[in-house]
Design an enzyme around this catalytic site. Structure first.
Site, mmCIF file in Angstrom:
data_model
loop_
_atom_site.group_PDB
_atom_site.id
_atom_site.type_symbol
_atom_site.label_atom_id
_atom_site.label_comp_id
_atom_site.label_asym_id
_atom_site.label_seq_id
_atom_site.Cartn_x
_atom_site.Cartn_y
_atom_site.Cartn_z
ATOM 1 N N ARG A 99 0.823 -1.211 0.000
ATOM 2 C CA ARG A 99 0.000 0.000 0.000
ATOM 3 C C ARG A 99 0.857 1.261 0.000
ATOM 4 N NH1 ARG A 99 -4.914 -2.119 3.924
ATOM 5 N NH2 ARG A 99 -6.346 -2.573 2.218
ATOM 6 N N LYS A 117 -14.881 -15.340 6.134
ATOM 7 C CA LYS A 117 -16.302 -15.271 6.486
ATOM 8 C C LYS A 117 -17.208 -15.057 5.284
ATOM 9 C CE LYS A 117 -17.504 -13.152 10.351
ATOM 10 N NZ LYS A 117 -17.622 -11.914 11.172
ATOM 11 N N GLY A 166 -6.986 -7.401 1.302
ATOM 12 C CA GLY A 166 -5.704 -7.238 1.987
ATOM 13 C C GLY A 166 -4.966 -8.560 2.143
ATOM 14 N N GLY A 193 -12.426 -4.268 1.019
ATOM 15 C CA GLY A 193 -13.815 -3.887 1.259
ATOM 16 C C GLY A 193 -14.334 -2.945 0.183
#
Ligand code: ADP
Ligand code: MG
Length: 408
Positions: A35, A200, A356, A380
């Protein structure tokens, strides 16, 4: 989309840049500087234009007050190394240290402010809660450049409110990310496959729903696959399972069947007797997961099938590792998918890796960024974009509302 060039002559101007420098740290050691490297081109460009560059960013999730563990000091050091020029570090975000540092900034100089999230106003839920901090940030600068793609889905002071207070532009990184994602939502070349994994399923349900309308194939692995297997009536032992999502997943499986989207699930699983790198493990068929073991990776036959399902694709989006790749015995599935993406990239397909952990995984497994079409800095944000959601950090920038109007 208004870009930096539209801001006119920036020499001597104080430019506040929101970057995404939220890198993984082991103590004070940066374990993946992707990043930072992705943020440097915009910062360098502004410095070369003679601007006084004030970079702001967050790290982790401190609770609205200073916490040494979340200091951006190690990031300032690394940023200077990658930039190849000194970077001043302010020990607060909008306080005396920041103000003094801004005052001392030369034309072409670069300053990094301390973690935005040391201030409760950064992430406050209401406009009023963020207003004072946003005003304080804006008062440091003459113009604002939004370049933190990883946070454009957040309605936060440094992303959203500050853009309303200053003349602003979209930075090169956000521009590049949006351009790539747009190619996935508007008329992607087919076959178009989406590979989903990670921990998840509930994080990714929204995007699955939307992708059923655009993708040709949905390939599922990782921890979330066990909710799919349970929805098909299979025993998943001690694997990650979100029982409350089983019905939703059943609905998706039915929709996929009626809409002609191929859902590809693993046929074998690497099961272990514990969540650790030295746990005893072996490969079992997907319908033979023992009750006392947990699935930590897709098996070799699944890797082969997944790779084959990707081999003729013209467009691939991948989010979420296929297994607990941080532990070597459970990294093979993720590595196989990364290899399959690298192969179709070389054959001319557009491949995008988002997330990420996914980005960290491909680098940790020895792949180069150039093996893929694009590695998104925002997990996200890229998922929400593909879900068709409105991203506040984009809509607040002039012109973006119209730009996105044609999207799903
Ligand atoms: P990303 O950050 O790329 O969006 P996620 O955060 O959703 O990805 O998921 C990454 C995590 O999922 C990794 O830490 C990995 O260890 C974990 N994971 C993948 N497969 C499994 C599994 N079978 N069981 C438990 N954890 C898993
Ligand atoms: Mg993650």
């Amino acid at each position: 989309m208004k870009t930096i060039g539209d801001l006119g002559d920036l020499r001597g101007k104080r430019v506040l840049v929101r970057s995404d420098l939220n890198v993984p740290l082991d103590g004070t050691t940066i374990t993946d500087d992707g990043r930072i490297r992705a943020s440097v081109p915009t910062i360098r460009m502004l410095a070369e234009m003679g601007a006084r560059v004030i970079v702001c960013a967050h790290l982790g999730r401190p609770k609205g007050e200073p916490h040494p563990k979340y200091s951006l000091a190690p990031v300032a050091k690394r940023l200077g190394e990658v930039l190849g020029a000194p970077v001043t570090f302010a020990e607060d975000t909008v306080g005396p240290s920041a103000k003094a540092a801004v005052e001392h900034l030369d034309d072409g100089g670069v300053l990094l402010l301390e973690n935005l999230r040391f201030n409760p106003g950064e992430t406050a839920k209401t406009d009023e809660g963020r207003a004072e901090f946003a005003r304080a940030l804006a008062s440091l600068a003459d113009v604002f450049v939004s370049d933190g793609f990883g946070v454009v889905h957040r309605e936060q002071a440094s992303v959203y409110d500050v853009a309303k207070l200053l003349p602003h532009a979209t930075g090169g990184l956000v521009e590049a990310e949006v351009n790539v994602l747009r190619r996935l939502t508007r008329d992607p070349q087919r076959p178009y496959a989406v590979v989903l994994g990670g921990a998840k399923v509930s994080d990714k349900l929204g995007v699955i729903g939307n992708l059923l309308g655009t993708a040709d194939r949905l390939i599922v692995g990782g921890g979330m696959v066990f909710t799919f297997l349970a929805a098909k009536g299979l025993e998943v032992g001690k694997s990650l399972l979100e029982a409350d999502q089983i019905d939703t997943v059943k609905g998706y499986l039915e929709r996929a069947a009626t809409e002609g989207v191929e859902i590809v699930l693993p046929v074998d699983i690497v099961v272990a007797d514990g969540f650790s790198a030295d746990a005893a493990h072996d490969v079992v068929a997907v319908d033979a997961i023992p009750a006392d073991r947990m699935g930590l990776d897709i098996g070799p036959e699944s890797s082969r099938i997944f790779a084959e399902k990707l081999s003729d694709c013209r467009t691939v989006f991948w989010n979420g590792p296929m297994g607990a790749f941080e532990m070597a015995p459970f990294a093979a599935g993720t590595k196989a998918i990364a290899q399959a993406l690298a192969d179709v990239t070389r054959a001319g397909a557009l491949t995008v890796v988002g997330g990420g952990d996914s980005a960290a995984a491909v680098r940790q497994l020895g792949f180069a960024d150039s093996d893929f079409g694009h590695i998104s800095t925002g997990g996200g944000a890229s998922l929400e974009y593909l879900e068709g959601k409105e991203l506040p950090g984009l809509t607040v920038l002039d012109g973006d509302a119209e730009d996105r109007a044609g999207d799903a």
